[in-house]
Design an enzyme around this catalytic site. Structure first.
Site, PDB file in Angstrom:
ATOM      1  N   ARG A  83      63.344 -72.100 145.983  1.00 16.87           N
ATOM      2  CA  ARG A  83      63.335 -70.658 146.223  1.00 16.87           C
ATOM      3  C   ARG A  83      63.353 -70.377 147.719  1.00 16.87           C
ATOM      4  NH1 ARG A  83      59.981 -65.585 143.944  1.00 16.87           N
ATOM      5  NH2 ARG A  83      61.042 -64.065 145.251  1.00 16.87           N
ATOM      6  N   ARG A  92      67.173 -66.042 142.800  1.00 14.45           N
ATOM      7  CA  ARG A  92      66.214 -67.125 143.038  1.00 14.45           C
ATOM      8  C   ARG A  92      66.334 -68.218 141.993  1.00 14.45           C
ATOM      9  NH1 ARG A  92      61.963 -62.502 142.119  1.00 14.45           N
ATOM     10  NH2 ARG A  92      63.719 -61.491 143.070  1.00 14.45           N
ATOM     11  N   ASP A  95      60.990 -67.990 140.100  1.00 13.76           N
ATOM     12  CA  ASP A  95      60.034 -66.931 140.411  1.00 13.76           C
ATOM     13  C   ASP A  95      58.874 -67.106 139.432  1.00 13.76           C
ATOM     14  OD1 ASP A  95      58.962 -64.579 141.559  1.00 13.76           O
ATOM     15  OD2 ASP A  95      59.826 -63.360 139.962  1.00 13.76           O
ATOM     16  N   ASP A  97      55.150 -65.462 138.666  1.00 15.89           N
ATOM     17  CA  ASP A  97      54.183 -64.405 138.960  1.00 15.89           C
ATOM     18  C   ASP A  97      52.915 -64.618 138.147  1.00 15.89           C
ATOM     19  OD1 ASP A  97      55.838 -62.978 140.721  1.00 15.89           O
ATOM     20  OD2 ASP A  97      56.765 -61.866 139.076  1.00 15.89           O
TER      21      ASP A  97
END
Length: 158
Positions: A83, A92, A95, A97
């Site tokens: 990334r 990307r 990712d 989160d």
């Protein structure tokens, strides 16, 4: 403690990216992968440049890592998987989160939990509902938001 991560990828071999992320998450100290949602394909959301579609999913972990350490490990996995942060919501390879963390909430700029945009994003809500079919998990109730969000662009992948 349990935690939920949202994972997305739209560069390179997306399936391999997800598989590698799962492997690396399972290898984290004192962490077990308890569940993986279905994988969904979605168009890019809130982007400034043209991008390929994303593969998205959510994972449920059991971990002894505190939230800040878990976030640091997730950011390291993103970097290890290639990334590069060039633009807001740019394409990307990975990712990750931190969406929810059992018994923890924070409004700090570096770590906001629950993730501040869960209720707005169908690409998070749909896989999250795979993990929590009653639309409540780890103290987070998303039943009303799930009903309200437009899920038409979230397609089951394979």
């Amino acid at each position: 403690m349990q935690a939920v991560l949202g994972i997305g990828t739209n560069l390179g071999n997306r399936e391999e990216n997800l598989a590698e992320a799962f492997t690396r998450l399972e290898a984290l100290p004192d962490t077990d992968l308890l569940g993986i949602s279905n994988i969904y394909e979605t168009a890019p959301f809130d982007v400034v440049s043209e991008q390929e579609d994303y593969l998205n999913c959510c994972v449920l972990l059991s971990t002894a890592l505190p939230p800040e350490a878990l976030l640091d490990k997730c950011l390291a996995i993103e970097t290890d998987l290639g990334r590069v942060r060039r633009e807001y919501h740019g394409a990307r390879t990975m990712d990750i989160d931190l969406l929810l963390y059992e018994g923890f909430s924070s409004a700090a700029p570096q770590l906001t939990v629950p993730h501040p945009h869960i209720r707005e994003r169908a690409f998070v809500m749909v896989p999250l509902s795979d993990l929590f079919p009653l639309h409540t998990g780890l103290g987070f109730d998303f039943a009303e938001a799930y009903k309200a969000v437009d899920k038409s662009g979230v397609r089951l992948y394979k």
